[in-house]
Scaffold this active site. Structure first.
Site, PDB file in Angstrom:
ATOM      1  N   CYS A  74       0.853  -1.202   0.000  1.00  0.00           N
ATOM      2  CA  CYS A  74       0.000   0.000   0.000  1.00  0.00           C
ATOM      3  C   CYS A  74       0.882   1.243   0.000  1.00  0.00           C
ATOM      4  O   CYS A  74       0.630   2.215  -0.710  1.00  0.00           O
ATOM      5  CB  CYS A  74      -0.893   0.028   1.235  1.00  0.00           C
ATOM      6  SG  CYS A  74      -1.814  -1.483   1.550  1.00  0.00           S
ATOM      7  N   CYS A  77       2.367   3.072  -3.250  1.00  0.00           N
ATOM      8  CA  CYS A  77       1.578   4.087  -3.970  1.00  0.00           C
ATOM      9  C   CYS A  77       1.191   5.234  -3.054  1.00  0.00           C
ATOM     10  O   CYS A  77       1.291   6.402  -3.417  1.00  0.00           O
ATOM     11  CB  CYS A  77       0.303   3.474  -4.542  1.00  0.00           C
ATOM     12  SG  CYS A  77       0.556   2.294  -5.869  1.00  0.00           S
ATOM     13  N   HIS A  78       0.729   4.897  -1.852  1.00  0.00           N
ATOM     14  CA  HIS A  78       0.105   5.904  -0.977  1.00  0.00           C
ATOM     15  C   HIS A  78       1.091   6.574  -0.021  1.00  0.00           C
ATOM     16  O   HIS A  78       0.722   7.550   0.632  1.00  0.00           O
ATOM     17  CB  HIS A  78      -1.027   5.274  -0.165  1.00  0.00           C
ATOM     18  CG  HIS A  78      -2.171   4.769  -1.003  1.00  0.00           C
ATOM     19  ND1 HIS A  78      -3.040   5.608  -1.641  1.00  0.00           N
ATOM     20  CD2 HIS A  78      -2.568   3.505  -1.292  1.00  0.00           C
ATOM     21  CE1 HIS A  78      -3.950   4.872  -2.293  1.00  0.00           C
ATOM     22  NE2 HIS A  78      -3.669   3.602  -2.106  1.00  0.00           N
ATOM     23  N   CYS A 175     -35.153   0.163  11.570  1.00  0.00           N
ATOM     24  CA  CYS A 175     -34.038   0.718  12.339  1.00  0.00           C
ATOM     25  C   CYS A 175     -34.511   1.948  13.116  1.00  0.00           C
ATOM     26  O   CYS A 175     -34.185   2.135  14.290  1.00  0.00           O
ATOM     27  CB  CYS A 175     -32.896   1.121  11.423  1.00  0.00           C
ATOM     28  SG  CYS A 175     -32.444  -0.093  10.186  1.00  0.00           S
ATOM     29  N   CYS A 178     -36.145   1.974  16.776  1.00  0.00           N
ATOM     30  CA  CYS A 178     -35.293   1.980  17.963  1.00  0.00           C
ATOM     31  C   CYS A 178     -34.392   3.212  17.968  1.00  0.00           C
ATOM     32  O   CYS A 178     -34.315   3.931  18.958  1.00  0.00           O
ATOM     33  CB  CYS A 178     -34.408   0.738  17.998  1.00  0.00           C
ATOM     34  SG  CYS A 178     -35.274  -0.761  18.461  1.00  0.00           S
ATOM     35  N   HIS A 179     -33.677   3.422  16.865  1.00  0.00           N
ATOM     36  CA  HIS A 179     -32.543   4.349  16.905  1.00  0.00           C
ATOM     37  C   HIS A 179     -32.912   5.814  16.731  1.00  0.00           C
ATOM     38  O   HIS A 179     -32.113   6.687  17.066  1.00  0.00           O
ATOM     39  CB  HIS A 179     -31.487   3.915  15.892  1.00  0.00           C
ATOM     40  CG  HIS A 179     -30.935   2.559  16.200  1.00  0.00           C
ATOM     41  ND1 HIS A 179     -30.143   2.318  17.295  1.00  0.00           N
ATOM     42  CD2 HIS A 179     -31.092   1.357  15.586  1.00  0.00           C
ATOM     43  CE1 HIS A 179     -29.819   1.031  17.329  1.00  0.00           C
ATOM     44  NE2 HIS A 179     -30.391   0.420  16.305  1.00  0.00           N
ATOM     45  N   ARG A 216     -22.203  -5.281  12.388  1.00  0.00           N
ATOM     46  CA  ARG A 216     -23.135  -4.703  13.352  1.00  0.00           C
ATOM     47  C   ARG A 216     -24.550  -4.640  12.766  1.00  0.00           C
ATOM     48  O   ARG A 216     -25.530  -5.001  13.420  1.00  0.00           O
ATOM     49  CB  ARG A 216     -22.627  -3.310  13.741  1.00  0.00           C
ATOM     50  CG  ARG A 216     -23.501  -2.451  14.602  1.00  0.00           C
ATOM     51  CD  ARG A 216     -23.653  -2.967  16.001  1.00  0.00           C
ATOM     52  NE  ARG A 216     -24.810  -3.852  16.105  1.00  0.00           N
ATOM     53  CZ  ARG A 216     -25.361  -4.223  17.252  1.00  0.00           C
ATOM     54  NH1 ARG A 216     -24.834  -3.837  18.401  1.00  0.00           N
ATOM     55  NH2 ARG A 216     -26.403  -5.006  17.264  1.00  0.00           N
ATOM     56  N   CYS A 220     -28.033  -6.658  13.974  1.00  0.00           N
ATOM     57  CA  CYS A 220     -29.303  -5.984  14.251  1.00  0.00           C
ATOM     58  C   CYS A 220     -30.435  -6.641  13.464  1.00  0.00           C
ATOM     59  O   CYS A 220     -31.530  -6.839  13.983  1.00  0.00           O
ATOM     60  CB  CYS A 220     -29.222  -4.507  13.866  1.00  0.00           C
ATOM     61  SG  CYS A 220     -29.091  -3.383  15.271  1.00  0.00           S
TER      62      CYS A 220
END
Lengths: 259, 105
Positions: A74, A77-78, A175, A178-179, A216, A220
């Site tokens: 990586c 290039c970076h 979603c 609840c959130h 995550r 849920c």
């Protein structure tokens, strides 16, 4: 005629704010950090007790390790990630012009591996992909989230928003139920947060490892007894993009610690 | 494996100092099974030691109930400048070391 039209317009005007009532005003947004107890906060705050930093260290080693038939790392290039990667994770998922759809940071790393390193893609949730994305995202710690600013990404943000608002699963919950509507209450003893994805990939004590936002989201979905989307599906990416756009302006915390 | 060590860089002679260590390890208990019922073999760290200029000052035995990426913190008295050496030993010949130095004034 005009009378009924006026009544219709009045009715629309009255219901429109109600439809948006669920959404959290920008200055009332809170990171999951603010829902945690003092012990877990202390664990996140101290880089020598934050287990997520172990993955950042691994990612730092992978950054300079040559891979694939192109025999490039990586860093080739970076360069130094501290400069080149600062703020990058804050704008992911980002719109990819060639693919004409948004890609997550994990997908971008694998695109880089395929196109520039000629290396095999790293499987989702494998230690190496988590370590690399944690290392890259860690360079943005403290940087304000800018995901979703790209005009080309707007339709996908909208798709993600629709998924967020859409009820699903045997429990028939969206979603937002609840959130947006019930954060700060509790679900089986655990605080319900606002679902602001500021610290991904993050170390979850329950998982005993680092995990992505997709993991995550999938747990849920399983929780509401829905069929979870597979890793990397357009729906999951759109949801991720919407959530990041929803947390626009909030500082990145990677690697966060959550219970 | 990666380890994170927190030892104060400087201390006064006689000070009580806290040492915090965190290391990378899956700590597989040996009690879990895969989807097809096969037992996942135990793979844990079994022992941790800390030496202060060669003398052992802290030792701990670790067991399957300890979470992944074990975090250990303990105290010692800063006696002289030198080096702390840490060693984790575990199943399948696992061994990992780290060190940190301290200046005592």
């Amino acid at each position: 005629m005009n009378f009924w039209r006026a009544i219709m317009l009045a009715a629309l005007a009255a219901t429109a704010p109600a439809l948006l009532a669920g959404e959290i005003p920008p200055d009332a947004r809170r990171s999951g950090y603010s829902f945690m107890g003092p012990d877990t906060r202390a664990m996140q705050d101290d880089d020598t007790s934050n287990p997520g930093m172990l993955f950042v260290l691994d990612g730092e080693a992978l950054w300079t390790k040559k891979a694939g038939s192109a025999d490039k790392a990586c860093a080739d290039c970076h360069g130094d990630a501290r400069n080149s990667m600062k703020g990058v994770a804050a704008r992911y998922p980002a719109f990819d012009k060639t693919l004409a759809r948004p890609v997550t940071l994990d997908q971008r790393i694998n695109l880089c591996r395929a196109n520039h390193q000629q290396a095999a893609p790293l499987p989702y949730e494998s230690r190496d992909i988590l370590a690399l994305s944690a290392f890259v995202a860690h360079q943005s710690r403290g940087v304000a989230i800018t995901a979703g600013d790209d005009p080309q990404a707007k339709p996908f943000v909208e798709q993600g928003r629709n998924l967020f608002m859409q009820r699903e699963g045997q429990l028939n919950l969206a979603c937002t139920n609840c959130h947006d509507d019930n954060f700060e209450k509790r679900l089986a003893g655990s605080p319900i947060t606002q679902a602001q994805p500021t610290g991904y990939p993050l170390y979850r004590l329950e998982w005993q490892t680092l995990g992505s936002l997709e993991r995550r989201l999938r747990s849920c979905m399983t929780g509401v007894r829905a069929q979870a989307y597979d890793y990397g599906t357009p729906e999951l990416v759109a949801l991720e993009l919407y959530l990041k756009a929803r947390a626009r302006g909030m500082p990145m915390e990677t690697p966060a610690v959550r219970p | 494996m990666a380890a994170l060590i927190n030892v104060p860089a400087k201390a006064k002679r006689g000070d009580i100092i806290e040492i915090r260590t965190l290391t990378s390890h899956i700590m597989e208990t040996g009690f879990r099974r895969t989807m097809d019922g096969a037992l996942v073999p135990r793979d844990i760290i079994t022992s941790f030691t800390c030496r202060y200029n060669g003398a052992e000052i802290f030792r701990a035995d670790l067991f399957p109930a300890i979470a992944a990426n074990p975090y250990l913190s303990f105290f010692t008295v800063a006696k002289e400048s030198g080096k702390f050496e840490f060693e984790w030993i575990g199943d399948n010949g696992y061994s990992s070391t780290a060190s940190a130095s301290i200046t005592v004034e």
